[in-house]
Design a protein around this motif. Structure first.
Motif, PDB file in Angstrom:
ATOM      1  N   ASN A   7     -46.897  25.540  68.330  1.00 57.45           N
ATOM      2  CA  ASN A   7     -45.598  26.038  69.278  1.00 57.45           C
ATOM      3  C   ASN A   7     -44.678  24.905  68.994  1.00 57.45           C
ATOM      4  OD1 ASN A   7     -46.675  28.373  69.564  1.00 57.45           O
ATOM      5  ND2 ASN A   7     -47.863  27.837  71.723  1.00 57.45           N
ATOM      6  N   ARG A   8     -45.399  23.355  69.229  1.00 57.13           N
ATOM      7  CA  ARG A   8     -44.454  22.260  69.368  1.00 57.13           C
ATOM      8  C   ARG A   8     -43.658  22.188  67.806  1.00 57.13           C
ATOM      9  NH1 ARG A   8     -48.851  19.539  71.871  1.00 57.13           N
ATOM     10  NH2 ARG A   8     -49.369  18.545  69.776  1.00 57.13           N
ATOM     11  N   GLU A   9     -44.080  22.483  66.822  1.00 57.95           N
ATOM     12  CA  GLU A   9     -43.617  22.308  65.396  1.00 57.95           C
ATOM     13  C   GLU A   9     -42.468  23.611  65.404  1.00 57.95           C
ATOM     14  OE1 GLU A   9     -43.624  19.985  63.064  1.00 57.95           O
ATOM     15  OE2 GLU A   9     -45.217  18.975  64.325  1.00 57.95           O
ATOM     16  N   LEU A  10     -42.922  24.761  65.926  1.00 61.08           N
ATOM     17  CA  LEU A  10     -41.946  25.791  65.965  1.00 61.08           C
ATOM     18  C   LEU A  10     -40.810  25.483  66.812  1.00 61.08           C
ATOM     19  CD1 LEU A  10     -41.190  28.517  64.761  1.00 61.08           C
ATOM     20  CD2 LEU A  10     -42.714  29.369  66.896  1.00 61.08           C
ATOM     21  N   LEU A  11     -41.139  24.748  68.003  1.00 61.83           N
ATOM     22  CA  LEU A  11     -39.805  24.639  68.692  1.00 61.83           C
ATOM     23  C   LEU A  11     -38.945  23.530  68.325  1.00 61.83           C
ATOM     24  CD1 LEU A  11     -38.569  25.149  71.848  1.00 61.83           C
ATOM     25  CD2 LEU A  11     -40.269  23.042  72.485  1.00 61.83           C
ATOM     26  N   ARG A  16     -33.879  22.136  65.845  1.00 56.99           N
ATOM     27  CA  ARG A  16     -32.966  21.467  64.798  1.00 56.99           C
ATOM     28  C   ARG A  16     -31.958  22.627  64.325  1.00 56.99           C
ATOM     29  NH1 ARG A  16     -37.770  18.885  63.174  1.00 56.99           N
ATOM     30  NH2 ARG A  16     -38.545  20.612  61.643  1.00 56.99           N
ATOM     31  N   MET A  17     -32.836  23.755  63.972  1.00 55.48           N
ATOM     32  CA  MET A  17     -31.526  25.107  63.583  1.00 55.48           C
ATOM     33  C   MET A  17     -30.773  25.136  64.405  1.00 55.48           C
ATOM     34  SD  MET A  17     -34.324  27.390  61.746  1.00 55.48           S
ATOM     35  CE  MET A  17     -33.292  28.864  61.515  1.00 55.48           C
ATOM     36  N   THR A  18     -30.987  25.065  65.795  1.00 57.75           N
ATOM     37  CA  THR A  18     -29.968  25.292  66.785  1.00 57.75           C
ATOM     38  C   THR A  18     -28.776  24.376  66.687  1.00 57.75           C
ATOM     39  OG1 THR A  18     -31.520  26.385  68.159  1.00 57.75           O
ATOM     40  CG2 THR A  18     -29.643  25.653  69.331  1.00 57.75           C
ATOM     41  N   LEU A  19     -29.325  22.949  66.642  1.00 60.44           N
ATOM     42  CA  LEU A  19     -28.376  21.869  66.501  1.00 60.44           C
ATOM     43  C   LEU A  19     -27.429  21.995  65.565  1.00 60.44           C
ATOM     44  CD1 LEU A  19     -27.329  19.159  67.478  1.00 60.44           C
ATOM     45  CD2 LEU A  19     -29.232  17.925  66.282  1.00 60.44           C
ATOM     46  N   GLY A  21     -26.746  24.641  63.624  1.00 58.65           N
ATOM     47  CA  GLY A  21     -25.880  26.026  63.816  1.00 58.65           C
ATOM     48  C   GLY A  21     -24.659  25.641  64.717  1.00 58.65           C
ATOM     49  N   THR A  22     -25.031  25.013  65.808  1.00 62.42           N
ATOM     50  CA  THR A  22     -24.048  24.425  66.675  1.00 62.42           C
ATOM     51  C   THR A  22     -22.985  23.573  66.208  1.00 62.42           C
ATOM     52  OG1 THR A  22     -25.778  24.687  68.883  1.00 62.42           O
ATOM     53  CG2 THR A  22     -23.484  23.322  68.964  1.00 62.42           C
ATOM     54  N   LEU A  23     -23.228  22.585  65.428  1.00 59.31           N
ATOM     55  CA  LEU A  23     -22.597  21.830  64.471  1.00 59.31           C
ATOM     56  C   LEU A  23     -21.577  22.400  63.736  1.00 59.31           C
ATOM     57  CD1 LEU A  23     -24.633  18.717  63.973  1.00 59.31           C
ATOM     58  CD2 LEU A  23     -22.823  18.753  65.508  1.00 59.31           C
ATOM     59  N   VAL A  24     -22.092  23.418  63.120  1.00 60.91           N
ATOM     60  CA  VAL A  24     -21.518  24.241  62.030  1.00 60.91           C
ATOM     61  C   VAL A  24     -20.466  25.133  62.681  1.00 60.91           C
ATOM     62  CG1 VAL A  24     -21.433  26.314  60.259  1.00 60.91           C
ATOM     63  CG2 VAL A  24     -23.147  24.390  60.204  1.00 60.91           C
ATOM     64  N   VAL A  25     -20.857  25.831  63.809  1.00 63.99           N
ATOM     65  CA  VAL A  25     -19.802  26.616  64.437  1.00 63.99           C
ATOM     66  C   VAL A  25     -18.925  25.654  65.128  1.00 63.99           C
ATOM     67  CG1 VAL A  25     -19.490  28.005  66.623  1.00 63.99           C
ATOM     68  CG2 VAL A  25     -21.663  28.430  65.108  1.00 63.99           C
ATOM     69  N   ALA A  26     -19.096  24.558  65.669  1.00 65.99           N
ATOM     70  CA  ALA A  26     -18.235  23.722  66.462  1.00 65.99           C
ATOM     71  C   ALA A  26     -17.220  23.198  65.108  1.00 65.99           C
ATOM     72  CB  ALA A  26     -18.835  22.388  66.958  1.00 65.99           C
ATOM     73  N   ASN A  27     -17.575  23.006  63.923  1.00 61.92           N
ATOM     74  CA  ASN A  27     -16.787  22.379  62.902  1.00 61.92           C
ATOM     75  C   ASN A  27     -15.797  23.666  62.650  1.00 61.92           C
ATOM     76  OD1 ASN A  27     -15.829  20.849  60.953  1.00 61.92           O
ATOM     77  ND2 ASN A  27     -17.111  21.479  59.463  1.00 61.92           N
ATOM     78  N   VAL A  28     -16.214  24.869  62.446  1.00 59.18           N
ATOM     79  CA  VAL A  28     -15.395  26.001  62.124  1.00 59.18           C
ATOM     80  C   VAL A  28     -14.351  26.096  62.844  1.00 59.18           C
ATOM     81  CG1 VAL A  28     -15.444  28.407  61.762  1.00 59.18           C
ATOM     82  CG2 VAL A  28     -17.344  27.093  60.854  1.00 59.18           C
TER      83      VAL A  28
END
Length: 474
Positions: A7-11, A16-19, A21-28
């Protein structure tokens, strides 16, 4: 691996994916708002792209005019319109600044190539006004539109910053002057956004030659060119029809040369020539002087075509028609003679009779003589035509041909009416035979007026044993 560790690895993976994605969206979002990349701060847009969608007419190709052998007389050709880029943000294909840095210097350099066609002060005024109005680019007005390729190349050699060219079209006449008043000329019409006929066949055939413009939409770059891949055709352009004339370019060239020589050497005010096949009516050459350059057409000395729209008293070339009338009505005095010196006469209005009087007799009518008051003595009527005798004509009209017969035959020969030559402007002339002097004078080519085109048609009746054919040029 325990459930807790999994569960810790999945979290961590989700975080990381959320971060990311956030950076990509912010950049766009940042790029959409600022038009810059968030890290490099460089523009995300091609600096050449303008913000507007342009709807533009697609000019239909104007039909070509050919001679009988398909030699080009008039054709549409590539031309160029000069444009000045004024915005400092404009760059060339290599990303280098490409705008007018010095307006006065730019105007001076353009003037050095374009010469009298442009006004240097007007160029400066146009560019300053456009810059003051916040325009990124501007055309430069009279003398800078639809210039020849040769001029465009000369300007390019000067490498003037901020000066570019927009593709355009113009009408070109390779052999001008080429029957200028008949063929006429066409020029670009700013209001209609197409080449339009202005004179002659170019005008009368305009509907056939011009075709129909289409429409397209595209995104425009700041230098005025289309952004590749953005063009959308709204309506397809339909090209104009080609036209083939009966004229023969070699013969036309000979006629043009001879008329030009006549005008210069004889100090003539006007000159004209038409060459026609008498059995078909095909016109092989047609020229009317003074003429003009169909590519420039800045100064047109005369809008009258001496062949078809100018009327004149033709002189002695009318005499054969008086003779033809006498022959065809069976009253020609074969083997008879007449006194060729001075025709003195009187007129009886009650009978319509013209009577020849002895020389010197008082009469209200002026006597008629041959050229230079020539005296050929007593001669036959055959000789009278050979000598071009005015007195012979008077004898025929007074003593052999009656008034109504002559009037009828003038009409039958097609004088004083339009010749059925399609698309050619024409005048009628004046039939003036009401008074006895005018009646007699018309017989030898004075008093009444006709056109050269009428005369040519009439002569085909004589040369073709009574069958008259229509002159035509298309």
């Amino acid at each position: 691996m325990s459930v807790r560790k999994s569960n810790r690895e999945l979290l961590k993976m989700i975080s990381r994916m959320t971060l990311i994605g956030t950076l990509v969206v912010a950049n766009v979002l940042f790029t959409m708002v600022s038009h810059k990349h968030i890290w490099s701060q460089k523009s995300a847009l091609d600096p050449r792209i303008a913000s507007s969608i342009v709807e533009k007419a697609v000019t239909a190709k104007r039909g070509t005019i050919y001679d009988r052998n398909h030699t080009v007389i008039a054709q549409q050709t590539q031309a160029y319109t000069i444009v000045a880029y004024l915005d400092k943000g404009v760059v060339d294909v290599n990303g280098n600044p490409n705008y007018v840095k010095n307006i006065s210097s730019t105007a001076k350099k353009l003037k050095s190539v374009l010469g009298e066609d442009v006004n240097e002060k007007a160029l400066v005024k146009i560019m300053k006004s456009a810059k003051k109005a916040g325009k990124s680019q501007t055309e430069l007005g009279s003398g800078t539109k639809r210039i020849k390729k040769s001029l465009m190349k000369e300007i390019k050699k000067l490498k003037i910053p901020g000066i570019g060219f927009i593709d355009a079209v113009s009408r070109y006449y390779p052999a001008t002057p080429y029957s200028s008043n008949l063929v006429g000329f066409a020029a670009y019409d700013e209001d209609k956004q197409s080449i339009e006929g202005k004179l002659g066949l170019e005008l009368s055939l305009n509907a056939l030659l011009k075709g129909k413009n289409g429409k397209e939409q595209y995104q425009q770059t700041v230098d005025g060119s289309k952004l590749p891949g953005t063009t959308k055709v709204i309506e397809q352009a339909k090209n104009g029809k080609d036209v083939v004339l009966t004229l023969d370019s070699e013969l036309q060239s000979t006629v043009e040369t001879q008329l030009r020589s006549t005008m210069e050497n004889e100090n003539a005010k006007s000159a004209w020539c038409i060459v026609m096949e008498v059995d078909t009516g095909k016109v092989l050459a047609w020229a009317s002087y003074p003429t003009f350059d169909q590519n420039e057409h800045k100064e047109i000395p005369s809008y009258q075509d001496a062949i078809s729209t100018s009327t004149y008293e033709p002189g002695s070339v009318m005499k054969p028609f008086t003779y033809a009338t006498a022959i065809d009505t069976n009253v020609y005095p074969y083997n008879k003679t007449y006194v060729s010196y001075q025709f003195w006469y009187d007129y009886d209005a009650s009978t319509g009779k013209i009577t020849r009087l002895p020389i010197g007799t008082n009469s209200p009518y002026p006597y008629i003589a041959d050229a230079l008051d020539e005296n050929f003595g007593t001669i036959s009527f055959d000789q009278g035509l050979a000598y071009s005798s005015n007195v012979a004509i008077c004898e025929l009209l007074a003593n052999y041909i009656n008034y109504s017969q002559y009037s009828k035959y003038l009409d039958a020969f097609g004088f004083f009416q339009k010749v059925d030559t399609p698309y050619v402007d024409q005048s009628l002339g004046v039939k003036n035979i009401g008074l006895p002097t005018d009646y007699l004078s018309t017989g030898f080519g004075q008093a009444s007026s006709i056109t050269v085109l009428q005369l040519c048609q009439a002569y085909t009746a004589i040369f073709n044993d009574g069958t008259m054919v229509r002159p035509y040029v298309i």
